[in-house]
Structures are given as structure tokens and as C-alpha cells.
Design a protein around this motif. Structure first.
Motif, PDB file in Angstrom:
ATOM      1  N   ALA A 135      -9.550   2.173  -2.887  1.00  0.00           N
ATOM      2  CA  ALA A 135      -9.737   1.642  -1.529  1.00  0.00           C
ATOM      3  C   ALA A 135      -8.622   2.129  -0.611  1.00  0.00           C
ATOM      4  N   GLN A 136      -7.404   2.163  -1.102  1.00  0.00           N
ATOM      5  CA  GLN A 136      -6.271   2.666  -0.316  1.00  0.00           C
ATOM      6  C   GLN A 136      -6.514   4.129   0.079  1.00  0.00           C
ATOM      7  N   ARG A 137      -6.989   4.917  -0.852  1.00  0.00           N
ATOM      8  CA  ARG A 137      -7.240   6.332  -0.583  1.00  0.00           C
ATOM      9  C   ARG A 137      -8.311   6.510   0.490  1.00  0.00           C
ATOM     10  N   LEU A 138      -9.303   5.637   0.503  1.00  0.00           N
ATOM     11  CA  LEU A 138     -10.418   5.752   1.435  1.00  0.00           C
ATOM     12  C   LEU A 138     -10.156   5.122   2.795  1.00  0.00           C
ATOM     13  N   CYS A 139      -9.154   4.277   2.908  1.00  0.00           N
ATOM     14  CA  CYS A 139      -8.926   3.534   4.154  1.00  0.00           C
ATOM     15  C   CYS A 139      -8.461   4.468   5.271  1.00  0.00           C
ATOM     16  N   PHE A 140      -9.249   4.580   6.311  1.00  0.00           N
ATOM     17  CA  PHE A 140      -8.945   5.454   7.438  1.00  0.00           C
ATOM     18  C   PHE A 140      -7.641   5.041   8.135  1.00  0.00           C
ATOM     19  N   ILE A 141      -7.429   3.761   8.273  1.00  0.00           N
ATOM     20  CA  ILE A 141      -6.259   3.279   9.019  1.00  0.00           C
ATOM     21  C   ILE A 141      -4.988   3.525   8.212  1.00  0.00           C
ATOM     22  N   ALA A 142      -5.000   3.198   6.924  1.00  0.00           N
ATOM     23  CA  ALA A 142      -3.818   3.438   6.090  1.00  0.00           C
ATOM     24  C   ALA A 142      -3.474   4.925   6.058  1.00  0.00           C
ATOM     25  N   ALA A 143      -4.488   5.785   6.082  1.00  0.00           N
ATOM     26  CA  ALA A 143      -4.244   7.228   6.078  1.00  0.00           C
ATOM     27  C   ALA A 143      -3.689   7.722   7.409  1.00  0.00           C
ATOM     28  N   SER A 144      -3.718   6.877   8.427  1.00  0.00           N
ATOM     29  CA  SER A 144      -3.293   7.278   9.766  1.00  0.00           C
ATOM     30  C   SER A 144      -1.897   6.806  10.144  1.00  0.00           C
ATOM     31  N   VAL A 145      -1.297   5.954   9.331  1.00  0.00           N
ATOM     32  CA  VAL A 145       0.029   5.443   9.676  1.00  0.00           C
ATOM     33  C   VAL A 145       1.113   6.209   8.922  1.00  0.00           C
ATOM     34  N   ASN A 146       2.331   6.157   9.451  1.00  0.00           N
ATOM     35  CA  ASN A 146       3.428   6.918   8.847  1.00  0.00           C
ATOM     36  C   ASN A 146       4.434   6.028   8.117  1.00  0.00           C
ATOM     37  N   PHE A 147       3.968   4.915   7.629  1.00  0.00           N
ATOM     38  CA  PHE A 147       4.807   4.018   6.837  1.00  0.00           C
ATOM     39  C   PHE A 147       4.021   3.591   5.604  1.00  0.00           C
ATOM     40  N   PRO A 148       4.720   3.172   4.549  1.00  0.00           N
ATOM     41  CA  PRO A 148       4.005   2.798   3.326  1.00  0.00           C
ATOM     42  C   PRO A 148       3.197   1.508   3.485  1.00  0.00           C
ATOM     43  N   VAL A 149       2.017   1.542   2.914  1.00  0.00           N
ATOM     44  CA  VAL A 149       1.148   0.362   2.831  1.00  0.00           C
ATOM     45  C   VAL A 149       0.957   0.108   1.347  1.00  0.00           C
ATOM     46  N   THR A 150       1.475  -1.007   0.869  1.00  0.00           N
ATOM     47  CA  THR A 150       1.377  -1.327  -0.553  1.00  0.00           C
ATOM     48  C   THR A 150       0.484  -2.545  -0.747  1.00  0.00           C
ATOM     49  N   HIS A 151       0.163  -2.813  -2.010  1.00  0.00           N
ATOM     50  CA  HIS A 151      -0.767  -3.898  -2.337  1.00  0.00           C
ATOM     51  C   HIS A 151      -0.203  -4.752  -3.454  1.00  0.00           C
ATOM     52  N   GLU A 152      -0.389  -6.035  -3.313  1.00  0.00           N
ATOM     53  CA  GLU A 152      -0.054  -7.002  -4.355  1.00  0.00           C
ATOM     54  C   GLU A 152      -1.290  -7.854  -4.598  1.00  0.00           C
ATOM     55  N   PRO A 153      -2.307  -7.280  -5.234  1.00  0.00           N
ATOM     56  CA  PRO A 153      -3.558  -8.011  -5.397  1.00  0.00           C
ATOM     57  C   PRO A 153      -3.508  -9.022  -6.540  1.00  0.00           C
ATOM     58  N   SER A 154      -4.327 -10.028  -6.405  1.00  0.00           N
ATOM     59  CA  SER A 154      -4.600 -10.916  -7.535  1.00  0.00           C
ATOM     60  C   SER A 154      -6.119 -11.020  -7.656  1.00  0.00           C
ATOM     61  N   VAL A 155      -6.569 -11.162  -8.873  1.00  0.00           N
ATOM     62  CA  VAL A 155      -8.003 -11.248  -9.128  1.00  0.00           C
ATOM     63  C   VAL A 155      -8.260 -12.478  -9.983  1.00  0.00           C
ATOM     64  N   THR A 156      -9.191 -13.290  -9.533  1.00  0.00           N
ATOM     65  CA  THR A 156      -9.615 -14.461 -10.304  1.00  0.00           C
ATOM     66  C   THR A 156     -11.129 -14.357 -10.517  1.00  0.00           C
ATOM     67  N   VAL A 157     -11.611 -15.191 -11.400  1.00  0.00           N
ATOM     68  CA  VAL A 157     -13.035 -15.207 -11.722  1.00  0.00           C
ATOM     69  C   VAL A 157     -13.665 -16.431 -11.072  1.00  0.00           C
ATOM     70  N   ARG A 158     -14.823 -16.209 -10.471  1.00  0.00           N
ATOM     71  CA  ARG A 158     -15.564 -17.301  -9.837  1.00  0.00           C
ATOM     72  C   ARG A 158     -15.836 -18.386 -10.871  1.00  0.00           C
ATOM     73  N   PRO A 159     -15.514 -19.628 -10.550  1.00  0.00           N
ATOM     74  CA  PRO A 159     -15.794 -20.708 -11.502  1.00  0.00           C
ATOM     75  C   PRO A 159     -17.295 -20.838 -11.749  1.00  0.00           C
TER      76      PRO A 159
END
Length: 161
Positions: A135-159
Motif C-alpha cells: 500500500a505504501q508503494r502504491l500511495c500517490f501522496i506518499a510517493a510525492s512527499v520528500n519526508f519519510p512516511v512510516t507505519h505502525e499497524p496493528s491487526v485484530t480479528v473481527r469478534p
């Protein structure tokens, strides 16, 4: 001539902060403005309160961070759908850092996206986490900025109901 794959976007920004004397001094005007485009409702904008703006209006720094967050989410939902990962909820609490560099200038130095993703099955969690890179690779906006965009994702399972 633009290519068939080139897209053009138009917006209009109208300053609404003239208090009657224009910009005759730094303190004599408001930073309020309206951002419009064909179709969506207007965005009430201003400067950051640190720069004499109104806290009840969106500022450009918030809008840049929101654009990064939105673009990542939309790219992420796309790659998940293509990979068979069923996302049932998504929330991002993004944080951006901007440094003032003197003389009224400054720039963003980083953005951290913190997506909280819920998936339909425990078997999807590892792939759901990994797909943030695509998703980071495909994001047009992230590809257009000159500073790092990092991710701290969490994933849970739907109850299960």
C-alpha cells in the motif's frame, strides 16, 4: 499533450479573513479561507493556531497528514481486496512532525501512520500486516512527499457474533 494516464485536479482557495484593512499589519487579518472543488462540500481552513490561525478550522498541515492517511487507507483496502484479505474495520491515528527552520520557513520531517485494522479471520492477520508495504508503494501522496512516511499497524480479528 497529457498522456491518457495523467490526471489533473483543481481546487480553489478563497481568503475570507479580511477584517476591513486587509494585511496592513501582521495582526490585522484572519487566516480563514475556504477550500472548494467541484462536487464535495467546502473545507473551512485556517492557519495552525501557532501561526495566528483558528483551531476550529482545518490547517494545511492537518490536511497534508490527512491526505497521506487517506491515500494509504485507500491503497491498503485495494491491495487487501486483491489479495483476498477481508478488512472489516480500519482506523488510522496519524502523527506528523514539522520543524520550523527560521525566517518563517519549515518543513515536515516525518509522518507516522498508525492504522488499526480488523480482519474477518485469524488466518489473514500476517498477510494483512505485510500488505501495508505494498500500500505504501502504491500511495500517490506518499510517493510525492520528500519526508519519510512510516507505519505502525496493528491487526485484530473481527469478534465472532
Amino acid at each position: 499533450m497529457p498522456s491518457a494516464r495523467q490526471h489533473t485536479y483543481e481546487t480553489e482557495v478563497v481568503w475570507t479573513g479580511n477584517l476591513g484593512t486587509g494585511t496592513d499589519s501582521y495582526r490585522s487579518y484572519r487566516r480563514t479561507h475556504d477550500v472548494t472543488a467541484a462536487g464535495p462540500p467546502p473545507i473551512a481552513g485556517s492557519a495552525d493556531p501557532h501561526f495566528r490561525g483558528d483551531a476550529d478550522r482545518w490547517n494545511p498541515e492537518q490536511l497534508l497528514l490527512a491526505a497521506l492517511s487517506q491515500c494509504h487507507m485507500l491503497s491498503y483496502l485495494h491491495v487487501c481486496a486483491m489479495a483476498g484479505v477481508v478488512v472489516t474495520a480500519y482506523t488510522d491515528h496519524a502523527i506528523g512532525t514539522m520543524d520550523e527552520t527560521g525566517g518563517g520557513a519549515g518543513h515536515f520531517t516525518s509522518a507516522v501512520l498508525r492504522p488499526r485494522v480488523e480482519v474477518a479471520s485469524a488466518s489473514m492477520t500476517d498477510e494483512a500486516r505485510a500488505l501495508h508495504h505494498e500500500a505504501q508503494r502504491l500511495c500517490f501522496i506518499a510517493a510525492s512527499v520528500n519526508f519519510p512516511v512510516t507505519h505502525e499497524p496493528s491487526v485484530t480479528v473481527r469478534p465472532t457474533p
